[in-house]
Design a protein around this motif. Sequence first.
Motif, PDB file in Angstrom:
ATOM      1  N   SER A   1     -45.671  35.519  21.185  1.00 50.02           N
ATOM      2  CA  SER A   1     -46.152  35.104  22.506  1.00 50.02           C
ATOM      3  C   SER A   1     -47.188  36.119  22.974  1.00 50.02           C
ATOM      4  O   SER A   1     -47.391  37.156  22.336  1.00 50.02           O
ATOM      5  CB  SER A   1     -45.006  35.006  23.515  1.00 50.02           C
TER       6      SER A   1
ATOM      7  N   LEU B   1     -38.096  24.252  29.866  1.00 48.53           N
ATOM      8  CA  LEU B   1     -39.033  25.274  29.408  1.00 48.53           C
ATOM      9  C   LEU B   1     -40.349  24.675  28.959  1.00 48.53           C
ATOM     10  O   LEU B   1     -41.335  25.395  28.782  1.00 48.53           O
ATOM     11  CB  LEU B   1     -38.424  26.078  28.259  1.00 48.53           C
ATOM     12  N   LEU B   2     -40.383  23.344  28.743  1.00 51.61           N
ATOM     13  CA  LEU B   2     -41.587  22.687  28.235  1.00 51.61           C
ATOM     14  C   LEU B   2     -41.967  21.522  29.137  1.00 51.61           C
ATOM     15  O   LEU B   2     -42.010  20.364  28.694  1.00 51.61           O
ATOM     16  CB  LEU B   2     -41.349  22.172  26.808  1.00 51.61           C
TER      17      LEU B   2
ATOM     18  N   VAL C   1     -45.094  27.128  26.966  1.00 51.23           N
ATOM     19  CA  VAL C   1     -43.897  27.446  27.737  1.00 51.23           C
ATOM     20  C   VAL C   1     -44.265  27.648  29.207  1.00 51.23           C
ATOM     21  O   VAL C   1     -45.262  28.293  29.523  1.00 51.23           O
ATOM     22  CB  VAL C   1     -43.219  28.712  27.184  1.00 51.23           C
TER      23      VAL C   1
ATOM     24  N   LEU D   1     -39.393  29.879  32.781  1.00 55.58           N
ATOM     25  CA  LEU D   1     -38.918  30.998  31.988  1.00 55.58           C
ATOM     26  C   LEU D   1     -38.447  32.144  32.879  1.00 55.58           C
ATOM     27  O   LEU D   1     -37.408  32.757  32.635  1.00 55.58           O
ATOM     28  CB  LEU D   1     -40.021  31.482  31.052  1.00 55.58           C
TER      29      LEU D   1
END
Length: 570
Positions: free
Chosen positions: A373, A275-276, A326, A331
Amino acid sequence: MSDPATLRVEPKRPSGWPARLRQAVLPFLWLLPIAALGWVGWHHWQVAQREVWRGETPLAFDPQRPDALIESESLAALPRDLLRVPLLRDLLSEDFVFYYESNAERLGVVGALRRIAYEHTLELGDHVVAELLDQPAQLALWRSQDGRLDHALLSLRRGALSSALELLAPVAQNDAQLSQVTNLEIDGQRVPVYRLRFGWQRALLFAGHGERLRVLVSPSLVSAHGELDAAYAILSAALAQDELALPARFALNPSSARHRLVLSADYLALGYGRLLPQLAGLRFELRGGQWQSFVALNEVSASELDFDALWQAAPMGAAACAAVPVSAEALQSLLRAFERREALPEALVSRLGGPAAVCWYANSRLLSPLLISRLQPAAEGSASDPAALDAALAQAFATYIGNPEREAGDARWPVRETREATGPRWQRAVASNFGLVPREEAGEGEPKDSPAFLRVALARHGEHLLFSLDARLVEQAQATLDRRYPPLSEHLPGGPVPLYLAPAPLAQLAEQEALIGLPMELQPIFHNAAQAHLLPKLKAAAGHAPLALRLDEDRAESAWSWQPVRWESL
């Protein structure tokens, strides 16, 4: 005279209790083979479980990709030098140094050397380990299957230890803990490799060649019948080099720092690294008595590090906040993989991604942070109808939040929707023993039989998405975006800020969690220990000013681009 054909001669049998005993014992004799087979199976199962638990399998890591690297002028001085950071000094104190000086594995190695020296009349003991740790060294570490840094390769110079190592050759021929396991061919010479067992189910391999000494520590080295070829290959490659080659993945140059610590994102992300992808690792260096911090980034754009819009939605007073860029692609694939009940609308999946932040507050709990977010711009040519987006958000919230509960008629509690000018908010009660709301405060459509429950909320405020297991934090974030409450951004310096720490509320949150997790009536000993040792340290740490970690303005243009970061006191 009787008929011979019918004449029978009965054998003479012993009388009394031996006959009865034989009749009782004979049936059980048939059980012995079954019991033996059962014991053998149980024994092999126990061995297999112990090997799995201790990781006694062939080394399963890539020698070229360590998860962490420590370069130090003196490993023994590293714990004490970490206390040069004021916050760490108050939080850890000297107990941190004493813990590592009295570490069980270090004491196990020293104890093994003491016994060997005593039984074999050698001048060998504590000073050997002390000298090993008090000289320049490189230490590479790898994760085991449970995520801990269980595998380590230590590289250092033999120096005065050469004579001590020469004493081990005859000892290793007949010793319970020390043995010579193989010979390696290094530069045309045979180099013996020794294994030292210490502590409980721990072992290490070491070998010296010229002025080089390499020590390999791993649970995989415990079993005497284990596959050690991989370990020998690692030692052989390490002994062939004057120094451990700096891993190419870390993109490091030789350093004159007193200590240098490098941690990869694979280790830091705890399995969520996909995710990163923009984060590669962290580095800390001690120079001139001051610690310096660096972050390694992969290719990243300016928009991915634009955290200011997130901090404008975070209410003032946070105990700790972290922001990360992210990956939208990762995702979206993850969301599709976890579609358990029904597919998420494409109108929602395509708008998720980009920077996200998480904040903890002392007036809530550790389990209920505020997640912030921003929605991604709608793809060119696609519809961006707010009503369709809200319908997709409502569907996702209703689908994934809550489970059927008996009190609700084997259904989930109803979703309450609140409409405001800037966007809607959805809220649902979820019964939980770890809930934040006591049942005495339950209203209509909320559980009253459960000891406590959660009020889970999701809100869209313009382009911001707000989520928490504590609906109060979502409401406060909405008030912050409505300019009815001050935002955290007013308290932060300019530039990208991925991390914010406020020691006072953070200490309050930690104290609250410790006392809740260690109730006096159930854990009196640990409760009193926390009162005596933990709470004073938290009180000392609470006196420090808030800190913000600010990134350099430069942008990463390639993999593993190191960027200096600054800790700014607020």
